[in-house]
Design a protein around this motif. Structure first.
Motif, PDB file in Angstrom:
ATOM      1  N   GLY A   1      22.740 -26.830 -36.508  1.00 57.25           N
ATOM      2  CA  GLY A   1      22.868 -28.100 -37.217  1.00 57.25           C
ATOM      3  C   GLY A   1      23.347 -27.923 -38.635  1.00 57.25           C
ATOM      4  O   GLY A   1      23.843 -28.880 -39.256  1.00 57.25           O
ATOM      5  N   LYS A   2      23.219 -26.706 -39.183  1.00 61.60           N
ATOM      6  CA  LYS A   2      23.769 -26.374 -40.495  1.00 61.60           C
ATOM      7  C   LYS A   2      24.706 -25.182 -40.321  1.00 61.60           C
ATOM      8  O   LYS A   2      25.598 -25.235 -39.497  1.00 61.60           O
ATOM      9  N   ASP A   3      24.506 -24.092 -41.080  1.00 61.05           N
ATOM     10  CA  ASP A   3      25.399 -22.942 -40.988  1.00 61.05           C
ATOM     11  C   ASP A   3      25.052 -22.072 -39.786  1.00 61.05           C
ATOM     12  O   ASP A   3      23.872 -21.940 -39.420  1.00 61.05           O
ATOM     13  N   ALA A   4      26.065 -21.445 -39.231  1.00 57.95           N
ATOM     14  CA  ALA A   4      25.807 -20.490 -38.154  1.00 57.95           C
ATOM     15  C   ALA A   4      25.115 -19.249 -38.721  1.00 57.95           C
ATOM     16  O   ALA A   4      24.056 -18.841 -38.252  1.00 57.95           O
ATOM     17  N   ILE A   5      25.726 -18.629 -39.736  1.00 59.72           N
ATOM     18  CA  ILE A   5      25.129 -17.478 -40.419  1.00 59.72           C
ATOM     19  C   ILE A   5      25.190 -17.749 -41.914  1.00 59.72           C
ATOM     20  O   ILE A   5      26.264 -17.993 -42.465  1.00 59.72           O
ATOM     21  N   HIS A   6      24.039 -17.717 -42.560  1.00 59.87           N
ATOM     22  CA  HIS A   6      23.937 -18.077 -43.974  1.00 59.87           C
ATOM     23  C   HIS A   6      23.138 -16.993 -44.686  1.00 59.87           C
ATOM     24  O   HIS A   6      22.041 -16.626 -44.261  1.00 59.87           O
TER      25      HIS A   6
ATOM     26  N   GLY B   1      22.753  -4.400 -32.041  1.00 57.25           N
ATOM     27  CA  GLY B   1      22.932  -4.477 -30.606  1.00 57.25           C
ATOM     28  C   GLY B   1      22.170  -5.651 -30.039  1.00 57.25           C
ATOM     29  O   GLY B   1      21.400  -6.320 -30.725  1.00 57.25           O
ATOM     30  N   GLY B   2      22.404  -5.937 -28.763  1.00 55.97           N
ATOM     31  CA  GLY B   2      21.711  -7.026 -28.100  1.00 55.97           C
ATOM     32  C   GLY B   2      22.593  -8.241 -27.912  1.00 55.97           C
ATOM     33  O   GLY B   2      23.681  -8.360 -28.511  1.00 55.97           O
ATOM     34  N   ASN B   3      22.134  -9.144 -27.078  1.00 55.08           N
ATOM     35  CA  ASN B   3      22.821 -10.403 -26.796  1.00 55.08           C
ATOM     36  C   ASN B   3      21.916 -11.552 -27.203  1.00 55.08           C
ATOM     37  O   ASN B   3      20.792 -11.667 -26.692  1.00 55.08           O
ATOM     38  N   TYR B   4      22.395 -12.401 -28.096  1.00 58.08           N
ATOM     39  CA  TYR B   4      21.565 -13.431 -28.706  1.00 58.08           C
ATOM     40  C   TYR B   4      22.175 -14.813 -28.475  1.00 58.08           C
ATOM     41  O   TYR B   4      23.378 -15.014 -28.642  1.00 58.08           O
ATOM     42  N   THR B   5      21.317 -15.745 -28.126  1.00 52.56           N
ATOM     43  CA  THR B   5      21.698 -17.148 -28.034  1.00 52.56           C
ATOM     44  C   THR B   5      20.746 -17.924 -28.920  1.00 52.56           C
ATOM     45  O   THR B   5      19.521 -17.857 -28.730  1.00 52.56           O
ATOM     46  N   ILE B   6      21.299 -18.627 -29.901  1.00 49.73           N
ATOM     47  CA  ILE B   6      20.454 -19.296 -30.895  1.00 49.73           C
ATOM     48  C   ILE B   6      20.806 -20.775 -30.958  1.00 49.73           C
ATOM     49  O   ILE B   6      21.972 -21.138 -31.169  1.00 49.73           O
ATOM     50  N   HIS B   7      19.799 -21.623 -30.776  1.00 53.63           N
ATOM     51  CA  HIS B   7      19.929 -23.068 -30.947  1.00 53.63           C
ATOM     52  C   HIS B   7      19.006 -23.458 -32.102  1.00 53.63           C
ATOM     53  O   HIS B   7      17.795 -23.256 -32.017  1.00 53.63           O
ATOM     54  N   ALA B   8      19.570 -24.005 -33.166  1.00 54.81           N
ATOM     55  CA  ALA B   8      18.758 -24.317 -34.342  1.00 54.81           C
ATOM     56  C   ALA B   8      19.206 -25.620 -34.969  1.00 54.81           C
ATOM     57  O   ALA B   8      20.404 -25.903 -35.061  1.00 54.81           O
ATOM     58  N   ALA B   9      18.231 -26.405 -35.433  1.00 52.23           N
ATOM     59  CA  ALA B   9      18.542 -27.650 -36.135  1.00 52.23           C
ATOM     60  C   ALA B   9      19.135 -27.371 -37.509  1.00 52.23           C
ATOM     61  O   ALA B   9      19.934 -28.159 -38.017  1.00 52.23           O
ATOM     62  N   SER B  10      18.762 -26.247 -38.124  1.00 55.21           N
ATOM     63  CA  SER B  10      19.278 -25.864 -39.442  1.00 55.21           C
ATOM     64  C   SER B  10      20.183 -24.642 -39.273  1.00 55.21           C
ATOM     65  O   SER B  10      20.993 -24.613 -38.361  1.00 55.21           O
ATOM     66  N   HIS B  11      20.053 -23.630 -40.139  1.00 52.41           N
ATOM     67  CA  HIS B  11      20.859 -22.422 -39.999  1.00 52.41           C
ATOM     68  C   HIS B  11      20.408 -21.643 -38.770  1.00 52.41           C
ATOM     69  O   HIS B  11      19.210 -21.492 -38.526  1.00 52.41           O
ATOM     70  N   ALA B  12      21.341 -21.116 -38.034  1.00 60.17           N
ATOM     71  CA  ALA B  12      20.970 -20.263 -36.901  1.00 60.17           C
ATOM     72  C   ALA B  12      20.401 -18.947 -37.414  1.00 60.17           C
ATOM     73  O   ALA B  12      19.367 -18.474 -36.935  1.00 60.17           O
TER      74      ALA B  12
ATOM     75  N   ALA C   1      30.346 -19.525 -32.282  1.00 53.80           N
ATOM     76  CA  ALA C   1      29.480 -20.472 -32.986  1.00 53.80           C
ATOM     77  C   ALA C   1      30.079 -21.860 -33.032  1.00 53.80           C
ATOM     78  O   ALA C   1      31.277 -22.029 -33.245  1.00 53.80           O
ATOM     79  N   GLU C   2      29.202 -22.831 -32.858  1.00 54.76           N
ATOM     80  CA  GLU C   2      29.518 -24.227 -33.134  1.00 54.76           C
ATOM     81  C   GLU C   2      28.475 -24.700 -34.130  1.00 54.76           C
ATOM     82  O   GLU C   2      27.284 -24.693 -33.848  1.00 54.76           O
ATOM     83  N   ALA C   3      28.946 -25.085 -35.322  1.00 53.32           N
ATOM     84  CA  ALA C   3      28.026 -25.413 -36.407  1.00 53.32           C
ATOM     85  C   ALA C   3      28.475 -26.669 -37.116  1.00 53.32           C
ATOM     86  O   ALA C   3      29.672 -26.913 -37.280  1.00 53.32           O
ATOM     87  N   GLU C   4      27.506 -27.453 -37.560  1.00 53.13           N
ATOM     88  CA  GLU C   4      27.799 -28.661 -38.331  1.00 53.13           C
ATOM     89  C   GLU C   4      28.010 -28.360 -39.805  1.00 53.13           C
ATOM     90  O   GLU C   4      28.554 -29.171 -40.539  1.00 53.13           O
ATOM     91  N   GLY C   5      27.544 -27.196 -40.255  1.00 52.41           N
ATOM     92  CA  GLY C   5      27.793 -26.762 -41.626  1.00 52.41           C
ATOM     93  C   GLY C   5      28.905 -25.741 -41.648  1.00 52.41           C
ATOM     94  O   GLY C   5      29.955 -25.932 -41.033  1.00 52.41           O
ATOM     95  N   ASP C   6      28.696 -24.620 -42.354  1.00 55.64           N
ATOM     96  CA  ASP C   6      29.684 -23.547 -42.399  1.00 55.64           C
ATOM     97  C   ASP C   6      29.502 -22.604 -41.217  1.00 55.64           C
ATOM     98  O   ASP C   6      28.437 -22.541 -40.603  1.00 55.64           O
ATOM     99  N   GLY C   7      30.548 -21.816 -40.961  1.00 57.30           N
ATOM    100  CA  GLY C   7      30.442 -20.808 -39.924  1.00 57.30           C
ATOM    101  C   GLY C   7      29.674 -19.605 -40.416  1.00 57.30           C
ATOM    102  O   GLY C   7      28.523 -19.383 -40.054  1.00 57.30           O
ATOM    103  N   ILE C   8      30.296 -18.811 -41.262  1.00 49.96           N
ATOM    104  CA  ILE C   8      29.660 -17.638 -41.857  1.00 49.96           C
ATOM    105  C   ILE C   8      29.768 -17.789 -43.367  1.00 49.96           C
ATOM    106  O   ILE C   8      30.872 -17.795 -43.919  1.00 49.96           O
ATOM    107  N   ALA C   9      28.638 -17.926 -44.039  1.00 44.64           N
ATOM    108  CA  ALA C   9      28.617 -18.261 -45.468  1.00 44.64           C
ATOM    109  C   ALA C   9      27.801 -17.244 -46.241  1.00 44.64           C
ATOM    110  O   ALA C   9      26.613 -17.047 -45.958  1.00 44.64           O
ATOM    111  N   ALA C  10      28.444 -16.595 -47.231  1.00 39.81           N
ATOM    112  CA  ALA C  10      27.790 -15.575 -48.046  1.00 39.81           C
ATOM    113  C   ALA C  10      27.675 -16.045 -49.482  1.00 39.81           C
ATOM    114  O   ALA C  10      28.672 -16.460 -50.087  1.00 39.81           O
ATOM    115  N   GLY C  11      26.491 -15.948 -50.046  1.00 34.04           N
ATOM    116  CA  GLY C  11      26.281 -16.276 -51.448  1.00 34.04           C
ATOM    117  C   GLY C  11      26.874 -15.249 -52.371  1.00 34.04           C
ATOM    118  O   GLY C  11      27.164 -15.538 -53.532  1.00 34.04           O
ATOM    119  N   ALA C  12      27.086 -14.025 -51.873  1.00 30.81           N
ATOM    120  CA  ALA C  12      27.793 -12.983 -52.625  1.00 30.81           C
ATOM    121  C   ALA C  12      29.120 -12.742 -51.920  1.00 30.81           C
ATOM    122  O   ALA C  12      29.924 -13.646 -51.803  1.00 30.81           O
TER     123      ALA C  12
END
Length: 605
Positions: free
Chosen positions: A243-248, A213-224, A269-280
């Protein structure tokens, strides 16, 4: 995929002009019908898609209430703080929580830290009740030790966590996020939280991150959002600029961890890397997603991946000759995919707007779409799986892409798919797609014209092992390359499939290497004549004819011997061949086909 060796279909008057009954039937010269039934080569996925919300979220994860009379009150006062319990250690603007309790925090720290350093068994609830915390050189909120920490955003409150632009080590942990947790972390509540990290990640969790729950605004140079073991989101609204992935989420030491589970919520999300990226694996049950990745599809020529397609850049392997032809490889290459997983992806529902420079949905294993509404613009493939891509339901609208659906095995069982591709509409990649010397049109017709390497009918067998199955749903394919390209086998047993292809270049409405059979469903295809193929075998009637050069918008009508309209279609592109099949078309019966103002009769094969 384009074949690198041009071939010619064996027809007597393939390019004859349509005058009266002067239409030429398209025949398929392959005599090898040994590969009739394609097998299911789906590899078992390691992903545990049996997980439910009850497995992913505990009652405590969703619990936001607390007894204020039993809570510890902390008041932040710019460069200092006060607390109602000695479980809180205050040293200037550094506030440390040392015991299990509920802490209600208010006020502002202009340059300080809130640190959790409690026993391994401690579960702490931190209620942010109108908090603004800035750390110029570290994390504003740092969870160093505990069993689990619950951060609750109090109803109606706005809260801010900010890093000032650099990270200086304060212990043996590499703190690199404005909110940094070494332990399990849950975020919940109904308030809002803004996180700003100009020199690193927004939220970092080295264990499981849960958001309920909650409302989040995240500005990050790397992964949000960056987590090790899992990211699990339900009923939250998250707006991201990264600046990298939105969710990593990735665990380099344990391949079974690093999964992402989305139950509901809104991700913008606006991201310079991936949007939502899962290693699994990545599992999405529902939610609303608006992702603009790598500058969008118009930036596709700049999408760069050192080892294209894998989790950290990965690889398409032999699927595209020479790799991604729009890609520049650099040491600092960045993957720019919308949804990505090193393991498999399962999407059961939700609303998706994805505008990505690279693949919009990509798995190094398999992708399954069981529902949802998708609006996609991609600088590369819209949907890509290294192994199997399955669509059983949902509405997929692809306005722009290089290839629409690409995988070793494509299985369309349902859904409503509309796509426009600058290359192939559907592409099952495998075998000798790059060489163009074996199988398909090359293997079947090469020897007839004395070209080296051609086997003619019954000659050199294809080694391609891709497959395309269409058993249901609706497909509307507009392609500038091949409409359906199976580097292996094609099987249509149901559904409603329309292919509109161009008349220029080495393209075809249908292109397969081993066999192309139709046993059910409706197929309507138009396109180029120079390399045309029709079905190699069928249980229902097929009408395939060369019609000369026809303009877009010219109506095609097929009538049965009684004069009843069986199929009526108006192609949106110029065309030179027409391929029609339907359960209503009977083999051996004579049908009348009208193209524009001209008509002709021919027997269905």
């Amino acid at each position: 995929m384009k074949k690198q060796v041009s071939v010619f279909l064996v027809l007597t008057l393939m390019l004859s002009v349509l005058t009266g009954c002067g239409m030429e039937r398209i025949t398929n010269s392959t005599n090898d019908n040994s590969v009739i039934t394609s097998t299911d080569n789906t590899k078992p996925a390691d992903a545990d898609f049996s997980q439910t919300d009850a497995d992913m979220f505990t009652e405590r994860d969703r619990k936001t209430d607390y007894d204020e009379s039993q809570a510890v009150a902390i008041q932040l006062n710019g460069t200092s703080a006060t607390a109602s319990s000695n479980s809180v250690i205050i040293s200037g603007s550094k506030v440390t929580l040392t015991e299990e309790a509920t802490y209600v925090i208010t006020g502002e720290l202009t340059d300080g830290m809130l640190i959790v350093n409690a026993p391994d068994t401690a579960k702490l609830q931190l209620v942010l009740n109108g908090v603004t915390m800035t750390s110029q050189t570290s994390a504003a909120l740092y969870v160093r030790n505990a069993d689990k920490v619950f951060v609750t955003l109090a109803d109606g409150t706005s809260n801010c966590l900010t890093n000032g632009g650099s990270f200086t080590a304060i212990d043996d942990n590499k703190i690199d996020g404005a909110l940094f947790s070494k332990q399990d972390l849950t975020l919940n509540g109904t308030g809002s939280l803004t996180i700003t990290s100009p020199a690193g990640h927004g939220i970092v969790c080295k264990d499981d991150l849960v958001v309920t729950g909650g409302n989040y605004t995240i500005h990050a140079a790397s992964h949000a959002i960056d987590a090790n073991d899992s990211v699990r989101i339900s009923m939250a609204s998250v707006t991201i600029e990264a600046g990298k992935d939105a969710i990593h989420c990735e665990n380099a030491e344990d391949a079974e961890k690093g999964f992402i589970y989305m139950a509901s919520g809104t991700i913008t999300a606006e991201a310079e890397g991936d949007g939502i990226a899962a290693g699994a694996y990545l599992q999405i049950k529902d939610g609303t997603f608006d992702l603009r990745i790598g500058g969008g599809s118009e930036n596709g020529t700049k999408a760069s991946s050192g080892n294209y397609g894998g989790f950290m850049g990965g690889g398409h392997g032999g699927m595209r000759p020479g790799g991604n032809q729009n890609t520049t490889t650099t040491e600092d290459s960045v993957s720019m995919k919308g949804l990505k997983a090193a393991n498999s992806i399962l999407i059961s529902g939700g609303s998706f707007q994805i505008n990505s420079a690279d693949d919009s949905i990509h798995s190094d294993m398999s992708v399954t779409i069981n529902g949802g509404v998708f609006t996609i613009a991609s600088g590369d493939d819209a949907l890509h799986a290294e192994d199997t891509l399955t669509v059983t339901a949902g509405k997929i609208d692809i306005s722009e892409c290089y290839e629409g659906l690409e995988a070793l095995h494509i299985d369309v069982r349902g859904g409503d798919i509309k796509l426009k591709a600058s290359d192939d509409g559907l592409n099952a990649a495998g075998g000798t797609d790059q060489s163009g010397t074996e199988g398909g049109r090359d293997g079947m017709f090469g020897g007839m014209f004395g070209r080296p390497g051609g086997g003619g009918p019954g000659g050199m067998a294809s080694s391609a092992n891709g497959s395309i199955k269409i058993s249901g749903g609706s497909l509307d394919i507009h392609s500038s390359g091949d409409g359906i390209d199976a580097n292996g086998t094609l099987e249509i047993s149901g559904g409603y499939t329309v292919v509109v292809g161009p008349t220029q270049g080495d393209t075809a409405t249908l292109d397969y290497d081993k066999s192309g059979i139709i046993t059910g469903g409706i197929f309507i295809g138009t396109g180029a004549a120079g390399m045309a193929q029709t079905f190699s075998d069928s249980e229902q009637g097929v009408v395939a004819v060369s019609v000369g050069n026809q303009a877009a918008g010219t109506k095609v009508v097929l009538k049965d011997p009684s004069g009843n309209v069986v199929i009526e279609h108006t192609p949106a592109l110029n065309f030179a061949v027409v391929i029609l099949s339907s359960p209503e078309i009977k083999k051996g019966e004579t049908y009348t086909i009208t193209v524009g103002s001209a008509s002709g009769e021919l027997e269905a094969s």
